[in-house]
Design an enzyme around this catalytic site. Structure first.
Site, PDB file in Angstrom:
ATOM      1  N   ASP A  11       0.830  -1.211   0.000  1.00 32.51           N
ATOM      2  CA  ASP A  11       0.000   0.000   0.000  1.00 32.51           C
ATOM      3  C   ASP A  11       0.863   1.259   0.000  1.00 32.51           C
ATOM      4  OD1 ASP A  11       0.883  -0.472   2.607  1.00 32.51           O
ATOM      5  OD2 ASP A  11      -1.109  -0.791   3.427  1.00 32.51           O
ATOM      6  N   HIS A  22      -7.591  -4.098  10.094  1.00 34.40           N
ATOM      7  CA  HIS A  22      -7.269  -3.883   8.669  1.00 34.40           C
ATOM      8  C   HIS A  22      -6.049  -4.714   8.265  1.00 34.40           C
ATOM      9  CE1 HIS A  22      -4.637  -0.024   9.562  1.00 34.40           C
ATOM     10  NE2 HIS A  22      -3.858  -1.083   9.518  1.00 34.40           N
ATOM     11  N   GLU A  79      -9.675  -1.146   5.364  1.00 36.50           N
ATOM     12  CA  GLU A  79     -10.270  -0.815   6.650  1.00 36.50           C
ATOM     13  C   GLU A  79     -11.597  -1.567   6.807  1.00 36.50           C
ATOM     14  OE1 GLU A  79      -8.403   0.723   8.579  1.00 36.50           O
ATOM     15  OE2 GLU A  79      -7.633   2.642   7.845  1.00 36.50           O
ATOM     16  N   ASN A  88      -7.790  -2.199  14.229  1.00 33.43           N
ATOM     17  CA  ASN A  88      -9.195  -2.378  13.833  1.00 33.43           C
ATOM     18  C   ASN A  88      -9.381  -3.568  12.890  1.00 33.43           C
ATOM     19  OD1 ASN A  88      -8.058  -1.490  11.467  1.00 33.43           O
ATOM     20  ND2 ASN A  88      -9.306   0.347  11.258  1.00 33.43           N
TER      21      ASN A  88
END
Ligand code: F6R
Length: 241
Positions: A66, A139, A144, A137
């Site tokens: 990413d 991800h 996400e 979280n």
């Protein structure tokens, strides 16, 4: 189901993963690389092996998972430069075989750029070994919560907590880019083998959810449960004892 590999320490875990990457590199593997704190010691160990044992990436191809958007390619805060600094500057990977999403592409070029990134992965023969971390979280990459099983490389919005986690590097959460380009969940799941690194008690709850919770977009890492060759590499903290 994911395999679990629990080590006494993150250091020991990272040495084991580096050894595995080194074996893959010797065969000219296509490697998918994450940034962040979790793989740092893996990369440091690979650099040590390069210096002391002559480990070579000459036959490898590397794809970054990413990148922030917008982000200049030479910006030291970019994931491209992170991977250079912590790993690739020390290796002998040919320049043309280091691929990363380009955070500097114009908005109207993003869709085409992301499709080309997917095409480059396919043209390389596909990713043999994908290294992942996991966000608090759930991800993976910058997929996400809400990201679908079928998502591909694309532009995404970063969650507030993800931006908060990067605040120090940017001098405040409000200065962290709001968007990023990331391989999708489906892109990641196409890798032949996946190794997810998670260390420390702060990752314990999300690791458990990813491994044992329901599979769905609320915890994108849970989609890994459906992959035939995925391993969670943990220390005692993240494994919960
Ligand atoms: C990094 C990435 C992220 C991180 C995750 C965990 O390229 O895509 O998914 O792997 O945020 O980060 P650390 O390892 O810093 O806890």
């Amino acid at each position: 189901m994911p395999q679990l590999q629990v080590h006494d320490s993150a250091d020991e875990a990272c040495r084991a993963v580096a050894a595995e990457m080194a074996r893959c590199a010797a065969g000219g593997a296509v490697l998918g690389l994450a940034t962040g704190a979790s793989p740092l010691r893996v990369y440091a160990e690979l650099v040590r092996r390069r210096r002391e044992d002559g480990l070579s990436f000459r036959r490898c191809t590397c794809f970054s998972l990413d990148e922030y958007w917008p982000m200049a390619r030479e910006d030291p805060r970019s994931f491209r430069q992170f991977l250079r600094r912590h790993l690739l500057d020390a290796m002998d990977l040919p320049e043309e075989r280091f691929h990363s999403p380009d955070g500097s592409v114009a908005p109207e070029q993003i869709a085409r750029h992301c499709a080309e990134y997917e095409a480059r992965i396919a043209a390389s023969g596909g990713i043999d070994l994908q290294i992942l971390g996991i966000g608090r979280n759930g991800h993976i990459g910058f997929n996400e919560p809400g990201a679908g099983r079928d998502s591909r490389t694309r532009r995404v919005e970063l969650a507030p907590g993800t931006r908060a986690d990067a605040a120090a590097e940017f001098g405040g959460a409000e200065r962290v880019p709001r968007q990023a380009l990331t391989m999708g969940v489906a892109t990641i799941l196409q890798a032949r083998r996946i190794v997810l690194l998670a260390f420390g008690a702060g990752k314990r709850d999300i690791v458990r959810e990813a491994l044992e919770g329901p599979v769905g977009p609320q915890v994108p890492a849970s989609f890994l449960q459906g992959h035939p060759d995925v391993r969670f590499v943990l220390d005692r903290g993240s494994a919960g004892g």
